[in-house]
Design a protein around this motif. Structure first.
Motif, PDB file in Angstrom:
ATOM      1  N   GLU A   1      33.178  36.608  39.275  1.00 46.40           N
ATOM      2  CA  GLU A   1      34.313  37.166  38.530  1.00 46.40           C
ATOM      3  C   GLU A   1      34.133  38.670  38.311  1.00 46.40           C
ATOM      4  O   GLU A   1      35.053  39.463  38.519  1.00 46.40           O
ATOM      5  CB  GLU A   1      34.452  36.463  37.184  1.00 46.40           C
TER       6      GLU A   1
ATOM      7  N   ASN B   1      34.577  40.504  41.622  1.00 51.87           N
ATOM      8  CA  ASN B   1      36.002  40.562  41.982  1.00 51.87           C
ATOM      9  C   ASN B   1      36.718  41.667  41.211  1.00 51.87           C
ATOM     10  O   ASN B   1      37.524  42.417  41.783  1.00 51.87           O
ATOM     11  CB  ASN B   1      36.684  39.221  41.712  1.00 51.87           C
TER      12      ASN B   1
ATOM     13  N   ASN C   1      35.725  45.054  42.629  1.00 50.00           N
ATOM     14  CA  ASN C   1      36.369  45.334  43.915  1.00 50.00           C
ATOM     15  C   ASN C   1      37.867  45.556  43.777  1.00 50.00           C
ATOM     16  O   ASN C   1      38.439  46.384  44.497  1.00 50.00           O
ATOM     17  CB  ASN C   1      36.073  44.214  44.909  1.00 50.00           C
ATOM     18  N   ARG C   2      38.529  44.830  42.865  1.00 46.93           N
ATOM     19  CA  ARG C   2      39.964  45.079  42.638  1.00 46.93           C
ATOM     20  C   ARG C   2      40.191  46.505  42.168  1.00 46.93           C
ATOM     21  O   ARG C   2      41.114  47.187  42.625  1.00 46.93           O
ATOM     22  CB  ARG C   2      40.518  44.099  41.600  1.00 46.93           C
TER      23      ARG C   2
END
Length: 76
Positions: A36, A39, A42-43
């Motif tokens: 999580e 992620n 990277n977002r």
């Protein structure tokens, strides 16, 4: 929830197990939190790249508009 099979390098697995002993946290929860976090990281990175790209696309046009506003101010 999805079930996956995962191969982890021995060194990473060993370090993870050592950390889990200190945290008293289930391995599954720890890996879910790690994914999580990664992620989200990277977002944000992808969004920053997209904004930088789009900013370059409008930069020249923005300068033209600014010049027009400056000229407009002097004419009045």
């Amino acid at each position: 929830m999805k079930t996956i099979s995962l191969k982890i390098d021995d060194e990473i697995f060993g370090e993870t197990e050592t950390i889990l002993e200190s945290l008293n946290k289930p391995r599954n929860r720890y890996i879910n939190e790690a994914i999580e976090f990664y992620n989200k990281l990277n977002r944000k990175s992808l969004l920053a790249k997209k904004l930088k790209f789009e900013s370059k696309l409008v930069a020249e046009n923005s300068m033209d508009v600014l010049k027009e506003f400056e000229d407009f101010d002097y004419e009045n």
